[in-house]
Design an enzyme around this catalytic site. Structure first.
Site, PDB file in Angstrom:
ATOM      1  CE  LYS A  76      83.653 131.049  76.068  1.00 27.20           C
ATOM      2  NZ  LYS A  76      82.289 131.459  76.554  1.00 27.20           N
ATOM      3  CB  SER A 151      82.725 134.780  78.631  1.00 29.57           C
ATOM      4  OG  SER A 151      81.967 133.668  78.007  1.00 29.57           O
ATOM      5  CB  SER A 175      79.161 134.242  76.951  1.00 26.34           C
ATOM      6  OG  SER A 175      79.342 134.931  78.179  1.00 26.34           O
TER       7      SER A 175
END
Lengths: 475, 483
Positions: A76, A151, A175
């Site tokens: 990420k 997210s 997330s």
């Protein structure tokens, strides 16, 4: 080439010689290139990954490779990797490269994982749809008109779309789990403090946890055992011993499982999701586990408490992005205050600015007690109540999300509707307990949704073992 | 003559920031060293890069505990940290890690001298740990401000006093005592010029007899203890002048201008920052154990106040002598060594405050560079006490030799230099007779009542004896011969 759903399959094929690692890297790179519209990878470190694949293949042949040989991972874009760009999907970190490795990167590399690239996400991990990225929305590989969740949407899309074998996400209020739910993969948020946060660009320090996003429970367990453990660079990281989760995936005996009745009766919950949960409850009962409804009278307070506290911490954590030291500086800034204002106004996206403003407000003198102070107290109540339930029960079972993936653009106009996406996931972050989303639901539409299990602090082993059992039994 | 200023009473509270002498920074392993090239004592943590986290330097916590033990402060078992949020170019994280509602130490006192030299205890409100910011340099480049982050993250302790200081002299004495204390404890070098010790003064005035406080102004940027005193003097006058002219004092932050001894406004209360303090979520509360406190207590050095009291009450030294001895830790420690080898405390004190300090000053040396050992000096004291040499001969002739020949004692040197006083009565009588015979008029003078002539006779005798005649014996002989 076949699709691999676990590192076990990869290592078997490496052993038998039908696969070699550079080949596997090239396979993922070609998948990435074949679906650029997914917008999952912001950057692919192809050359570097292939070179490393060759080295690890050599070690593997000699029987000297680490336990993650064959694990090809996307990071990420909020996890620092030395000499590599990292931007939290924000313009404000334009041109920034990390000068150090996050602890998780160090640990993954030490076990011969290959880091393939960095993955799109909501800017500073703020969002539930991956539409808040300075680099554009990510699409759900299962239906490109839908969001992948957020997210960690890029991470979820990459794993679900077979662009890599596993990905790291970060989970502040769901997330990891919510995008895992919307893309049909396994997403684990470990206990707060189980994995070092050193090198994770902070959103809300007392909530953030890094976790694995995978296509199997085994891979999740293996990645957790490599990444978990004390770290001198993170004083909130626990020094509790780290079990070899991947070797302890067998669950024993009958479990006590709680579900929160109000949760399943909430009007926002899709009927198909609700039906599936009750079906699972019946199935577990039939197997001899006890599954009971419990009261949890704080459901309405979860999301507001979460947003007051996380925005407060974010307003402070994001102060360092000031246009002075690194990253984006407005071209026509002049003087110090003007540099701050222009750089931050131009560099941050709308949602990030909204949360900074909210957080600044709730910490302001005169409002602190009413908002931040109060929310801290409510968090304590939620924590204690959750602990109390988990004293009696091994797990708490909930849906991960209210429904399947929603359409791109569907919730962007109404931030409150978007915030309510977090209703089932924030409890684990508020209480600091581990939680996993398992791809155990599928709607008539064919799109998946996840089932969430929360466990006791630092008892990931039980949580993973029981998850494995539930996955194995799925028909 | 009484003036309008005499109607008023000064009220001052001081906030003192002191850089702690730890090897590494407050919340990272980066070096805590002064004077290195800009931006060399920095890692990703000092630079405030994304993803970095603080970790507490246990040595800075120890420094706070030592100070607390020295001042009788309460040490709080759980140490919580807080963030103080504000934007500044030399604050790379956009917040300072400090302590807000839960300082590590509270209470305690520091003893000072007042204007009339009596004792007064100043109460300490609190002491808390925090980190320093970097430095913005506005004068190095014609166009840009340059930032040096070497200082960013250096551990600080802030000691806040109650507003119990009533004169600029008391403020001066308070800072002098506090500085002395931290130097004894070796937790801060107390150098105000280099900024390792910094003081902000909260100053107000009120009509004598009033119990309510006046509106205060905070004055910053004083780079010496003397300048704190000057700033307070100026500020007191300024505030009284404003009030006497019918005005009111505005709460504000002011800066001291050392060039002309005045203060000027930096910002008003309305423009004061809202620092949005909240608990630092990146640091777990730290637990201080009773054992840790006991261990540090056992390692505590002797403190200036304790030594001072011992010197006065047990050794019979004057307050002044005791103060001079204890002003500097190294001097006091040297004295402590010296009195292990001699029981003549007064003489030992005189040696240090007299000839040794004179020698150090002449040679621009510090006591740490003084080569003669306490044993050597004690041997010189013994020689004088035994009447073998005169005190002046010891200071002027023996001391320089002791410094040069650190393996020799005073007796060896006195013998080599032939300085041992003669106690041979016949020899002294012979010389005395010669002198008196040579100066019949002076003898007559003496006999007529001018006893001052004795000094002359003695001087002559010393000259003839090469300074070796035992002066006590010689005086007795002259008195006898002049009867």
């Amino acid at each position: 080439m076949r699709k691999y759903d676990s590192i076990i399959e990869v290592q078997n094929d490496l052993r038998s010689g039908v696969l070699n690692l550079p080949q596997l890297v090239r396979y993922y790179v070609s998948n990435i290139n074949a679906k650029p519209q997914l917008n999952a990878f912001l950057e692919v470190w192809e050359e570097e990954a292939i070179k490393r694949a060759e080295e690890i293949q050599n070690r593997f042949n000699k029987g000297e490779a680490g336990k993650l040989a064959g694990m090809i991972i996307g990071l990420k874009d909020n996890i620092c990797f030395k000499d590599h760009a990292v931007s939290a999907s924000s313009k404000i970190l334009e041109g920034f490269k990390s000068i150090y490795n996050s602890t998780v990167v160090d640990r993954l590399l030490a076990e011969d994982a290959i880091l393939l690239g960095r993955l799109n996400c909501d800017e500073f991990a703020m969002g539930s749809s991956n539409e808040n990225s300075a680099f554009g929305a990510v699409k759900n590989p299962l239906d490109e008109s839908k969001v992948p969740g957020g997210s960690s949407g890029g991470s979820a899309a990459a794993v679900a779309g077979d662009l890599c074998l596993a990905a790291l996400g970060s989970d502040t209020g769901g997330s990891i789990r919510q995008p895992a739910s919307l893309t049909g993969i396994v997403g684990l948020k470990p206990t707060y403090g189980r994995i070092s946060r050193y090198g994770l660009i902070a959103y809300a320090s007392s909530f953030d946890q890094i976790g694995p996003m995978t296509r199997s429970v085994y891979d999740s367990a293996l990645l957790l055992e490599v990444m978990a453990g004390g770290d001198e660079f993170d004083s909130t990281a626990s020094h509790n011993a780290v079990p070899e989760y991947s070797k302890l995936l067998e669950t024993k005996g009958k479990k006590k499982i709680a579900y929160i009745k109000d949760c399943l009766e909430s009007p926002g919950l899709n009927p198909e999701v609700k039906q599936r949960i009750y079906q699972l409850i019946d199935q577990l009962k039939a197997e001899g586990h006890s599954v009971d409804p419990v009261d949890f009278p704080h459901l309405d307070h979860l999301v507001p408490t979460y947003y007051v506290l996380t925005t407060a911490e974010a307003s402070s954590n994001l102060a360092r992005f000031d246009g002075i030291h690194y990253g984006y500086r407005s071209k026509d800034a002049a003087g110090i205050d003007n540099t701050y204002k222009k750089s931050r106004t131009e560099g941050f996206g709308k949602e990030v600015k909204r949360r900074i403003m909210l957080g600044t407000f709730v910490l302001s003198s005169g409002y602190y007690d009413a908002y931040y102070g109060k929310a801290q107290q409510v968090r304590r109540v939620i924590h204690d109540k959750t602990m109390k339930v988990l004293e009696e029960y091994d797990f708490i079972l909930t849906p991960t999300s209210t429904n399947e993936a929603f359409a791109l653009g569907e919730n962007t106009k109404d931030p409150i509707a978007m915030y309510l996406e977090d209703i089932f996931t924030v409890q684990a972050n508020l209480a600091g307990v581990p939680a996993i989303s398992l791809p155990l639901g599928r709607k008539q539409s064919g799109l998946p949704f996840g089932i969430q299990l929360m466990g006791r602090k630092f008892e990931e082993q039980e949580l993973l073992a029981f998850s494995q059992k539930m996955m194995n039994q799925e028909v | 003559m009484s003036t309008v200023y005499d109607k008023y009473e000064l009220v001052v509270g001081l906030e003192v920031h002191m850089q702690l002498m730890t090897k590494s920074k407050a919340y990272s392993g980066d070096a805590n060293e002064y004077g290195n090239l800009p931006n060399t004592n920095v890692s990703a943590i000092s630079l405030g890069h994304p993803g970095t986290l603080p970790r507490v330097n246990s040595k800075s916590v120890e420094c706070a505990i030592k100070l607390a033990l020295a001042c009788g402060m309460d040490i709080h078992k759980y140490v919580f940290f807080a963030r103080k949020n504000y934007f500044y170019a030399d604050l790379p994280k956009g917040y300072q890690i400090t302590q807000d509602k839960t300082p590590i130490c509270t209470g305690g006192q520091i003893k000072i001298k007042t204007e009339d030299n009596s004792d007064k205890w100043i109460t300490i409100t609190r002491a808390h740990l925090e980190e320093d910011a970097g430095k913005s340099m506005h004068d190095q480049d014609p166009f840009d401000t340059l930032i040096d982050l070497n200082r960013a993250g250096v551990p600080l302790i802030e000691v806040v006093s109650e507003p119990e200081i009533r004169s600029s002299k008391e403020a001066y004495n308070y800072l002098t005592e506090l500085r002395k204390l931290v130097r004894y404890l070796e937790i801060c070098d107390g150098n105000m010029e280099e900024g390792s010790m910094r003081c902000d003064a909260n100053i107000s005035v009120r009509i004598k007899g009033e119990t309510a406080f006046g509106t205060r102004c905070e004055v910053k940027n004083m780079n010496s203890i003397r300048n704190v005193q000057r700033a307070i003097e100026y500020e007191m006058k300024r505030q009284i002048d404003v009030i006497e002219a019918g005005g009111t004092i505005q709460q504000e932050t002011r800066s001291f201008d050392a060039a002309n001894g005045t203060t000027f406004s930096l910002r008003s209360k309305e423009l004061a920052h809202d620092y949005r303090y909240f608990p630092e979520p990146d640091l777990q509360p730290l637990l201080i154990s009773q054992k840790q406190i006991e261990d540090l207590k056992a390692q505590m050095p002797a403190l200036p106040q304790e030594l001072h009291d011992k010197y006065v009450s047990q050794f019979g030294l004057s307050e002044y002598d005791a103060m001079v001895l204890t002003n500097e830790k190294e001097i006091a420690l040297w004295y402590e060594e010296l009195i292990k080898h001699t029981k003549n405390y007064k003489s030992a004190c005189n040696w240090i405050n007299g000839p040794i300090k004179a020698y150090l000053n002449e040679n621009a040396l510090h006591i740490d560079d003084f080569t003669a050992s306490p044993e050597q000096i004690a041997s010189a004291i013994a020689l004088v006490d035994d009447g073998k040499i005169s005190a002046s001969a010891a200071a002027e002739k023996i001391l320089p030799e002791l410094v040069k020949h650190t393996s020799k004692n005073a007796l060896q040197i006195a013998e080599e230099l032939d300085l041992i006083q003669s106690s041979n009565e016949d020899e002294i009588i012979g010389l005395a007779k010669e002198i008196l015979e040579a100066w019949p008029d002076k003898v007559a003078n003496y006999k007529n009542g001018n006893k001052g002539m004795m000094g002359l006779f003695m001087g002559e005798l010393m000259k003839k004896s090469g300074g070796k005649a035992n002066p006590k014996m010689a005086t007795a002989i002259f008195q006898d011969l002049l009867k």
